[in-house]
Enzyme design. Structure first.
Site, PDB file in Angstrom:
ATOM      1  N   GLN B 255       0.761  -1.320  -0.317  1.00 33.68           N
ATOM      2  CA  GLN B 255      -0.028  -0.236  -0.294  1.00 33.68           C
ATOM      3  C   GLN B 255       0.790   0.833  -0.187  1.00 33.68           C
ATOM      4  OE1 GLN B 255      -3.326   0.129   0.195  1.00 33.68           O
ATOM      5  NE2 GLN B 255      -3.003   2.252  -1.004  1.00 33.68           N
ATOM      6  N   HIS B 258       1.917   2.501  -2.738  1.00 25.95           N
ATOM      7  CA  HIS B 258       1.479   4.088  -4.682  1.00 25.95           C
ATOM      8  C   HIS B 258       1.826   5.409  -4.085  1.00 25.95           C
ATOM      9  CE1 HIS B 258      -1.266   1.363  -5.548  1.00 25.95           C
ATOM     10  NE2 HIS B 258      -1.864   0.310  -4.983  1.00 25.95           N
ATOM     11  N   GLU B 322     -10.794   1.387   3.314  1.00 27.61           N
ATOM     12  CA  GLU B 322     -11.472   0.944   1.469  1.00 27.61           C
ATOM     13  C   GLU B 322     -10.784  -0.862   1.703  1.00 27.61           C
ATOM     14  OE1 GLU B 322      -7.924   2.567  -1.289  1.00 27.61           O
ATOM     15  OE2 GLU B 322      -8.891   1.342  -2.828  1.00 27.61           O
ATOM     16  N   HIS B 323      -9.254  -0.999   1.755  1.00 26.66           N
ATOM     17  CA  HIS B 323      -8.731  -2.338   1.774  1.00 26.66           C
ATOM     18  C   HIS B 323      -8.640  -2.465   2.994  1.00 26.66           C
ATOM     19  CE1 HIS B 323      -6.772  -1.003  -1.906  1.00 26.66           C
ATOM     20  NE2 HIS B 323      -7.964  -1.308  -2.969  1.00 26.66           N
ATOM     21  N   ASP B 356      -6.456  -6.620  -6.016  1.00 25.30           N
ATOM     22  CA  ASP B 356      -5.943  -5.701  -6.699  1.00 25.30           C
ATOM     23  C   ASP B 356      -5.771  -6.051  -8.286  1.00 25.30           C
ATOM     24  OD1 ASP B 356      -5.350  -3.953  -5.386  1.00 25.30           O
ATOM     25  OD2 ASP B 356      -3.737  -4.231  -4.651  1.00 25.30           O
ATOM     26  N   HIS B 415     -53.834  14.242  -9.277  1.00 22.30           N
ATOM     27  CA  HIS B 415     -53.192  13.776  -9.041  1.00 22.30           C
ATOM     28  C   HIS B 415     -54.370  12.871  -8.994  1.00 22.30           C
ATOM     29  CE1 HIS B 415     -49.020  15.143  -9.134  1.00 22.30           C
ATOM     30  NE2 HIS B 415     -48.341  14.102  -8.642  1.00 22.30           N
TER      31      HIS B 415
END
Lengths: 432, 432
Positions: B255, B258, B322-323, B356, B415
């Site tokens: 991670q 990145h 996220e992960h 991934d 209506h």
């Protein structure tokens, strides 16, 4: 209604263009209210309620006694109607539940997808002349079915500091106990940031005026999700010689009474219907209590005669209506070639009102052509999908080299290494 | 890594706070580029490509011969790897197809829900040092399975005016033939408005730098949908005494590589793991090509020792990663009490890299705590749900009074009238 007969496809886009409202002028006030609510919490809410709603409130939450009292303010007949509508909406949204999806394409590489509720959601119900209790059903029922843990409702107080009994009754029927007397921008800001009295939520649902629309857009910049972008409500009626002019006119008017900016489009492959519907519109309009509003919307609306069903379907698709009433003999052709609409009402006995209230489908739908890429509110709007995977040593051995090669080709050596280090350990274990 | 042992729950929010990037400074350039692209189309695209990418292009579309040539630039081994990954992703996303849902709770009141493809979608693939061909699989495979009619791909040209062969190979493998050499803000603007060479789309998917992020937000104001709001990538590893320190360190580093702004969190209920993982991090970091980046991200990352699984789960839920890698003995407890995560990797042999690239789950996932209310990209991201209803005369008779009562109570007489006029006609027909 303006009438267009077989217009050139090149002109469709401009003929079907919705009036685009620019809300940039409202951003300063939205920004100010959000800033104040973030800073001063409930005190700011009370101040803006006094300023915008003209009422000074002692407490923001609706208390139990008000909910009890509300039940007496709703007729038994209306209670039964609301309950039947709730049953219908419950049945349709319950059917949307999906099971866990599990795939093990390679033995030892197990992937699954589950949906879990958005824990905290907020429902906004506008005030104004009419109490929109039907929207509570449309939002609270799927929120409950999804299992959302905290469902709160904000609605502005009326001039006497109360909330319409039908709103309180419907909320209570749906099991919502956290109701707050706050409306407009300040309500959206409160649900976005949370205040001592109003909890912060993760997603905000519900209609509103232009201020609420801009406030909801603003909320998305603060990390909150919203149901969908908003615009004036729309109806497109598509009819052939099997349709009923009086029914069509009644449907067009039911859309037109929402507001002068309502979008009403009538398309037919049967030319005589143009005049018949125009005549019926005039006749029925006279008797409506909201005839001034409806007349304005009708004046801005458009009728199209299209020479065949192919052209008619293409025109409908290029508009992507929020509500789409289809009164034709060849229903299958029209339905199977439809690419985008929020909700479709098929046949002479399916008025839009049915879906607005009680058939079971949701009435919170994409306007402004957003039916091309957005869904109406449904059960999934209150859930988020999560994925899971569990690989065994054997599974990783089967997939490992693929991951290593791809990670290396993307220049992400540490991604590769997370696999290599495990494969080496597996090899070592196998040896011993 | 900063280490926190059993921190006070009151401090969790601030300890787990993501750095919030404000992109307001970028809005002027985004606004300018959108304006120019809207006005001048392809000419503006070429001008900005020259300005931002430093390359003067004669043509924007990638032509067939470039795609043919690309295939030779990718090794057979990598081709096989990409193909296996595609098969896995296809299997997992295909399984997400849902049938039409039909409910007829009251005879004659038939409601159904169908999903139809978003007709035109755009995929953005960033340029830069690494060719992110894996993201093409993650977006093009579900787009094809959903049945999107027009799938286009934009990616910036490299310094020699070409596109990395792995990107072209993967796009072709996924059946994408409309590929455009344009990146950054101008690519997002082109897909938003359309230009003579690049078609307008209804929804834009894909990652990008801060300019692309702001451009995608801008696109939503122009009526285009986007996959989800973006933020730096994140990983949280939760481990107990059954976990492997070396594996954990390799995941944290995957991670961290990145970017320096990557979010890396390590949580354990087994205190000795804190030191073991720290040691492994130091050992493995040395050998990484992107060690400077990874070292910065690790320096900003946090480790938590939590005294029991209840506290550990609560901490994870308050972060909504996220992960989420889960290496614990009591998997069921952790999984069933999880309220929000993008994608979960269970057990010692499920590195994030698996998802991934190749296990089948999607890697386009909600960051920045958005896992609380957003789903990762899935098959439904390329579909919109539409509802339909068909009432018979009998069905409308059974539901009509409910609709009339509710419409009247909401003050919407037209209506009500759309129902009343039909009920009257039915009555008349029954008489005759």
């Amino acid at each position: 209604m303006e009438v267009y007969k077989n217009p050139n496809p090149e002109d469709w886009e401009s003929l079907l263009k919705r009036p685009t409202a620019s809300y940039e002028a409202l951003e300063p006030v939205v920004s100010e209210v959000f800033g104040e609510v973030a800073l001063k919490g409930d005190e700011a809410l009370k101040r803006y309620t006094e300023k915008f709603d003209g009422i000074s409130l002692s407490t923001i939450p609706v208390d139990e006694s008000e909910i009890q009292a509300a039940s007496k303010g709703v007729s038994e007949a209306l209670k039964q109607a609301i309950t039947q509508a709730k049953d219908q909406i419950t049945a349709f949204h319950l059917a949307q539940k999906t099971p866990t999806i599990t795939v093990e394409n390679i033995p030892g590489v197990l992937c699954w997808q589950e949906k879990r509720p958005i824990e905290k959601v907020g429902i906004y119900i506008p005030g104004g002349s009419a109490p929109l209790f039907s929207t509570i059903l449309m939002l609270a029922v799927p929120a409950q079915l999804a299992g959302c843990k905290e469902i709160i409702l904000c609605t502005p107080p009326n001039k006497s500091g109360g909330v319409h009994p039908a709103i309180l009754f419907t909320a209570a029927l749906c099991g919502i106990s956290m109701i707050f007397k706050v409306g407009g921008i300040q309500a959206i800001a409160a649900m976005t940031y949370g205040t001592p009295q109003i909890p912060k939520v993760y997603k905000i649902f519900g209609p509103g005026n232009q201020y609420v629309t801009v406030a909801k857009q603003w909320a998305t910049k603060q990390g909150v999700a919203i149901d969908m972008p908003a615009g004036p409500s729309e109806l497109l009626v598509m009819a052939d010689q099997t349709a009923n002019a009086a029914f069509i006119a009644s449907d067009l008017l039911s859309q037109a009474e929402h507001g002068a900016d309502s979008q009403v489009i009538f398309v037919t492959t049967y030319e005589p219907l143009l005049a018949q519907v125009a005549e019926e519109l005039e006749r029925q309009l006279k008797n409506l209590p909201r005839k001034e509003i409806a007349a304005q919307a009708i004046a801005n609306s458009k009728s199209f005669f299209m020479p065949n069903k192919e052209a008619a379907v293409a025109l409908v698709n290029s508009y992507a209506p929020e509500h789409y009433i289809l009164c034709v003999s060849d229903e299958d052709y029209y339905l199977s070639n439809l690419t985008a609409a929020g909700s479709v009402f098929v046949g002479n006995y399916s008025p839009e009102s049915a879906g607005d209230y009680a058939s079971g489908t949701n009435h919170t739908l994409p306007t402004n052509g957003y039916a091309r890429q957005y869904s109406g509110v449904n059960l999934d709007a209150f859930l988020k999908q999560m994925t899971f995977q569990k690989l065994t040593a054997l599974g990783l051995e089967k997939l490992g080299e693929t991951i290593e090669l791809m990670a290396e080709a993307e220049g992400l050596e540490a991604h590769k290494n997370a696999v290599s280090i495990r494969l080496a350990a597996i090899k070592n274990n196998n040896k011993t």
